[in-house]
Every structure is written in structure tokens, then in C-alpha cells.
Design an enzyme around this catalytic site. Sequence first.
Site, PDB file in Angstrom:
ATOM      1  N   GLU A 209     -75.467 -28.592  41.727  1.00 31.66           N
ATOM      2  CA  GLU A 209     -74.648 -29.102  42.861  1.00 31.66           C
ATOM      3  C   GLU A 209     -75.939 -29.187  43.998  1.00 31.66           C
ATOM      4  OE1 GLU A 209     -72.408 -31.069  43.059  1.00 31.66           O
ATOM      5  OE2 GLU A 209     -71.335 -31.048  41.461  1.00 31.66           O
TER       6      GLU A 209
ATOM      7  N   GLU B 177     -74.097 -15.038  23.027  1.00 28.90           N
ATOM      8  CA  GLU B 177     -74.002 -14.130  24.204  1.00 28.90           C
ATOM      9  C   GLU B 177     -74.206 -12.418  23.538  1.00 28.90           C
ATOM     10  OE1 GLU B 177     -69.498 -12.159  24.851  1.00 28.90           O
ATOM     11  OE2 GLU B 177     -69.405 -14.527  25.075  1.00 28.90           O
TER      12      GLU B 177
END
Length: 311
Positions: free
Chosen positions: A97, A128
Site C-alpha cells: 500500500e 515457517e
Amino acid sequence: MSPEHVFKHQSELLEELNGIVSERQNPDTLDIDLLSTTEILTKINNEDHKVAAAVKLVIPQISLAVDHIVEAFQQGGRLIYIGAGTSGRLGILDAVECAPTYSVSEQQVLGIIAGGDTAFKKAVEGAEDSTTLGVEDLKNANLTGKDIVVGIAASGRTPYVCAAIEYAKSLGCVTVGITCNPDSAVMRLPQIGICPVVGAEAVTGSTRMKSGTAQKLVLNMLSTASMIRTGKVYKNLMVDVNASNEKLHARAIRIVMQATSCSQQQAVDALKQAEQSAKLAILIVLTGKPADEAKQLLCQANGFLRKAVEE
């Protein structure tokens, strides 16, 4: 791995999870499966009310991180978020953004997730838990000591994130950890630990809820405050917006009008002179100077519009 070793590893992991705040059972929602829709939503909302208060308590740590991010930007460094699962997705969301909102390059604020871009939509099994992938991903991003690395992990134990933080430190990067578990590696490893303690989730272990909301709030603060501190905002207007589509072009016109109280046509004309830069268009309207002189004023003010206006 033998069954005995698997059982031992599972036992160790269970013990570790028992000590994580965000993994505990919430006593206020033990009856949530018996409630009506409205009652369920009220319970969730009650828990959400605790998040902003928890974030408020860690503003000093967030402020310190922002100061380092601004310094990194001034030295040509980048802000790099790295995480797994929800945490990684939130980092990417904040990063992507920044380019349209503040006209920075897509590389200046970068989001990295365990498992790569595929993991944004679908979980990549085992990513992960890897201590090598986090290092490899930072190497592939050409990490340098000028960059600042923010590791994000609600539990504070994610091996991918911990390894990435340690690697970044070895290069001389300033490192930041965002977690919701105060007694965790993601608090101990980096120079700056940010830990809004939001408590147990409404649904046990569902850290995309309060923990995710807290992380999103912190990320909003890190990037937004850093952009403000580097001259990307005038008053409270996003004057460096990249007018890359019709909505953003209309927003640029509106920003010029809001900043100068000029008419729509004046804003359109000024934006044309400024090659669609809202910041430059505002300066043209407020000073009456031609575009080239206004641009020079902005350069002298290091891109800070308020300073350029006052001069």
C-alpha cells in the site's frame, strides 16, 4: 525421525505453546459455542476493544522503530517486513500500500512471507519452521546493513522469523520484532521489541484475530509515521499520492482543493502543470509560482511541502 523422537519433539512443542499468552484459553469465551450470532459477535467485539489499549502501551517502542526507519530511508535503506502465515500477509499488505499512497518505489517498503508469494493465498507446509528459508529470502532481497528488518510473529517463536532477524543483525541491520508474546525470541533477538499483549483469543490460538489486529495497527503506525516524517504528508493530506487510476486521480484533485481551497478547475490546471504531482500542484496554487520554480522550492525543502510554503 523415530516415533520416540517425534513424541519427544511434540511434547516439547506442547510445553512451549502452553507458555504462550496468545495460545491460552480465554475464560470469557468458554461458552461462545452456545451463544446466538449477536452474542458471539458481542464477545468478539469485547475482545477487540482490548487491542488499541495494548498497542498504546508500546508507543515508546514503536516510536523508536520509526526513528530508525526514517534514518534508514535517509541513507537509502529499505524497510523490510518478514513473517509467516497471517503475520507475513499483514506485512505484505502494509508494504504494497505504500507505493500508491506515498509514491515510493515498490522496493523501499518490502514484504516477505515464508513460502513465497504462493503462501499469501495458500499455506505452504513447513515453511515457517525452516531456519534456512528466512535467511535465503533476505539474501534474495539483497539485504544490506542500511536496511531495517521487522520480523513479525504473533507467538514470537517462529523459526523462519527468528533466523531472519539473526541474519539481519549479522549484517549490521537495525532489527525490530513485533509479537504478542512478551517472553519470546522475537522480543529478545532484535534491538527493538514491540509487544502489545492482547491476551488469549476469543477462539483459542486463532491469532489472526486480536493478535493480527494488533500487528496491523503497529504496522500502520510504523509505515505511516515514517512517511509523515519524510515529508509525504501536508497537514493530514497524502500529497504524494500516485494518481495511477481514476479514483486516485480524483483524490489528487480533491487533495489540491482541500489544501488550497481552490476550485476544481484550478486544481485540474495546477495538476496538469505539475505533471499530476499533487504536492507540486498545491505549491503552485499557494505561491503562484510557475512549475519549475515551485519544484526548486520543494527540492530546497527536501520535499517537505509545509516548509516550502513557509519559505
